[in-house]
Design a protein around this motif. Structure first.
Motif, PDB file in Angstrom:
ATOM      1  N   SER A 123      33.804  46.164  93.579  1.00  0.00           N
ATOM      2  CA  SER A 123      32.822  46.087  94.662  1.00  0.00           C
ATOM      3  C   SER A 123      31.766  45.052  94.306  1.00  0.00           C
ATOM      4  CB  SER A 123      32.167  47.454  94.907  1.00  0.00           C
ATOM      5  OG  SER A 123      31.431  47.860  93.764  1.00  0.00           O
ATOM      6  N   ALA A 124      30.958  44.693  95.284  1.00  0.00           N
ATOM      7  CA  ALA A 124      29.875  43.731  95.072  1.00  0.00           C
ATOM      8  C   ALA A 124      28.751  44.043  96.033  1.00  0.00           C
ATOM      9  CB  ALA A 124      30.367  42.299  95.271  1.00  0.00           C
ATOM     10  N   THR A 125      27.552  43.636  95.657  1.00  0.00           N
ATOM     11  CA  THR A 125      26.369  43.812  96.499  1.00  0.00           C
ATOM     12  C   THR A 125      25.764  42.445  96.785  1.00  0.00           C
ATOM     13  OG1 THR A 125      25.919  45.953  95.457  1.00  0.00           O
ATOM     14  CG2 THR A 125      24.111  44.919  96.669  1.00  0.00           C
ATOM     15  N   VAL A 126      25.369  42.236  98.043  1.00  0.00           N
ATOM     16  CA  VAL A 126      24.668  41.001  98.398  1.00  0.00           C
ATOM     17  C   VAL A 126      23.249  41.100  97.865  1.00  0.00           C
ATOM     18  CG1 VAL A 126      23.935  39.492 100.274  1.00  0.00           C
ATOM     19  CG2 VAL A 126      26.099  40.754 100.466  1.00  0.00           C
ATOM     20  N   VAL A 127      22.892  40.215  96.919  1.00  0.00           N
ATOM     21  CA  VAL A 127      21.586  40.332  96.262  1.00  0.00           C
ATOM     22  C   VAL A 127      20.583  39.286  96.728  1.00  0.00           C
ATOM     23  CG1 VAL A 127      22.490  41.503  94.229  1.00  0.00           C
ATOM     24  CG2 VAL A 127      22.420  39.002  94.261  1.00  0.00           C
ATOM     25  N   SER A 128      21.049  38.171  97.293  1.00  0.00           N
ATOM     26  CA  SER A 128      20.111  37.167  97.802  1.00  0.00           C
ATOM     27  C   SER A 128      20.850  36.200  98.704  1.00  0.00           C
ATOM     28  CB  SER A 128      19.418  36.408  96.658  1.00  0.00           C
ATOM     29  OG  SER A 128      20.336  35.655  95.910  1.00  0.00           O
ATOM     30  N   GLU A 129      20.075  35.348  99.382  1.00  0.00           N
ATOM     31  CA  GLU A 129      20.638  34.317 100.245  1.00  0.00           C
ATOM     32  C   GLU A 129      20.280  32.953  99.673  1.00  0.00           C
ATOM     33  OE1 GLU A 129      18.932  35.089 104.039  1.00  0.00           O
ATOM     34  OE2 GLU A 129      20.233  36.819 104.456  1.00  0.00           O
ATOM     35  N   VAL A 137      24.522  35.214  97.623  1.00  0.00           N
ATOM     36  CA  VAL A 137      24.718  35.508  96.210  1.00  0.00           C
ATOM     37  C   VAL A 137      25.129  36.968  96.106  1.00  0.00           C
ATOM     38  CG1 VAL A 137      23.682  35.597  93.912  1.00  0.00           C
ATOM     39  CG2 VAL A 137      23.023  33.782  95.519  1.00  0.00           C
ATOM     40  N   ILE A 138      26.300  37.207  95.496  1.00  0.00           N
ATOM     41  CA  ILE A 138      26.800  38.573  95.380  1.00  0.00           C
ATOM     42  C   ILE A 138      26.950  38.944  93.909  1.00  0.00           C
ATOM     43  CG2 ILE A 138      27.949  38.474  97.614  1.00  0.00           C
ATOM     44  CD1 ILE A 138      30.619  38.156  96.176  1.00  0.00           C
ATOM     45  N   GLN A 139      26.658  40.219  93.616  1.00  0.00           N
ATOM     46  CA  GLN A 139      26.763  40.719  92.242  1.00  0.00           C
ATOM     47  C   GLN A 139      27.901  41.740  92.202  1.00  0.00           C
ATOM     48  OE1 GLN A 139      23.063  42.003  90.588  1.00  0.00           O
ATOM     49  NE2 GLN A 139      23.987  42.877  88.754  1.00  0.00           N
ATOM     50  N   PHE A 140      28.886  41.475  91.338  1.00  0.00           N
ATOM     51  CA  PHE A 140      30.067  42.320  91.240  1.00  0.00           C
ATOM     52  C   PHE A 140      29.820  43.522  90.334  1.00  0.00           C
ATOM     53  CE2 PHE A 140      32.201  38.401  92.657  1.00  0.00           C
ATOM     54  CZ  PHE A 140      33.114  38.920  93.569  1.00  0.00           C
ATOM     55  N   SER A 141      30.674  44.538  90.506  1.00  0.00           N
ATOM     56  CA  SER A 141      30.614  45.746  89.674  1.00  0.00           C
ATOM     57  C   SER A 141      31.277  45.537  88.317  1.00  0.00           C
ATOM     58  CB  SER A 141      31.287  46.917  90.401  1.00  0.00           C
ATOM     59  OG  SER A 141      32.639  46.596  90.729  1.00  0.00           O
TER      60      SER A 141
END
Length: 343
Positions: A123-129, A137-141
């Motif tokens: 999974s990943a979370t969108v952390v910034s544009e 910018v996405i941060q993976f698990s």
């Protein structure tokens, strides 16, 4: 300083190589090669496996051993309001950190805090544009090799409209690719076979490797255009390789860069004195080349910024004349096409 825009010309659709050479019935090192003389603009027509005829003992060939990753992923999109979209395309653009990537998400509007789920276990979370860009910018698990293993298991290679068939990832790799990280294949090295590399070394021609991990070049929307300065890419050159390059130059021999990626890396190092890092170097007709004496490359589409770089090696007039000859002779374009040596 005003920079002349990249060359424009008409490229017939049938010259866009849609099949790898192997699927056209020829070995990868048997594609055609157009050889351009830097000073005179003279054109010769040959085949790539004769590359050793144009180099001399003591010359050095620098290759990019970055490995192509399957950068197109399918995700479930969970917005921060809880709305679920079962399938969206995510194109990785460039790595920022071990678990963080810039990515192009084909869904609007994706917001900070939204989650992307890549079944079964990533999974990943969108952390910034990214400012003035469609990239997020996405941060993976997962991170590091663990993350790359999941990407290789889940993804598909980036392919553009001139390639209709979903060729396996192996067709987007060079035979010597070893360091994962390129979103698009460093395609100038694709035509090499191990047999050709051994033949070059047997003739006393040096062969060495650097890494530059290519970013995503097309953002799926013509309204978003990345300039070369906006396309930051990660590179690494070992001290041993740079020492060999400098010794080759000191001996009066040629350093030949296999691809625009190699030129960008070695000229960045020469300019900044830094062997590893990020580069946004834009090379054009007014750029002094401190290391590269020649370039081995594919054929680039009209108005591509890569043509600006080629103008640092050969005049735009001679380059356009040669490209027109290549079109008349039926050379093939893009990553599965033919080769061009400028020396």
């Amino acid at each position: 300083m005003a920079v002349v825009k990249a060359l424009d010309f008409y490229l017939p659709d049938e010259l866009n190589a849609s099949h790898p050479p192997e699927k056209r019935g020829i070995r990868r090192d048997h594609v055609r090669m157009m050889v351009l003389d830097r000073s005179s603009g003279a054109v010769r027509h040959d085949h790539f496996f004769h590359l050793d005829h144009y180099l001399e003992p003591g010359d050095m060939l620098i290759l990019n051993n970055s490995r192509t990753i399957p950068a197109v992923l399918q995700a479930e999109w969970v917005s921060n309001t809880g709305l679920l979209t079962p399938k969206v395309e995510v194109r990785l653009a460039r790595r920022k950190r071990d678990n963080t990537w810039e990515a192009l998400i084909a869904a609007v509007p994706v917001n900070i805090g939204d989650k992307l789920i890549f079944p079964p276990d990533l999974s990943a979370t969108v952390v910034s544009e990214k400012e003035n860009s469609p990239l997020k910018v996405i941060q993976f698990s997962r991170k590091g090799a663990d993350l790359f293993n999941r990407i290789y298991a889940l993804g598909e290679p980036v392919r553009y409209e001139y390639i209709q068939h979903p060729w396996d990832l192996d067709y987007y790799q060079t035979v010597f690719a070893s360091h994962p990280g390129s979103v698009e294949m460093p395609s100038a090295g694709r035509a090499f076979s191990w047999e050709l590399l051994f033949k070059l070394k047997q003739r006393g021609i040096g062969v060495d490797f650097i890494q530059l991990h290519t970013g995503l070049s097309y953002l799926l929307d013509d309204n978003w255009h990345q300039s070369p300065e906006e396309n930051e890419e990660e590179y690494h050159i070992s001290e041993q390789t740079m020492e060999q390059i400098l010794q080759t130059k000191a001996a009066g021999k040629k350093v030949i860069a296999a691809g625009t990626t190699v030129v960008r890396a070695i000229e960045t190092a020469a300019k900044n004195g830094v062997l590893s890092g990020m580069t946004n170097l834009y090379i054009h007709q007014d750029s002094p080349l401190k290391i590269a004496d020649g370039i081995l490359t594919g054929f680039h589409e009209p108005l591509a910024s890569h043509l600006d770089m080629l103008s640092a090696f050969i005049s735009q007039q001679n380059l356009l004349h040669a490209y027109n000859q290549a079109i008349e002779a039926g050379y093939l374009w893009h990553e599965f096409g033919d080769m061009n040596l400028i020396i």
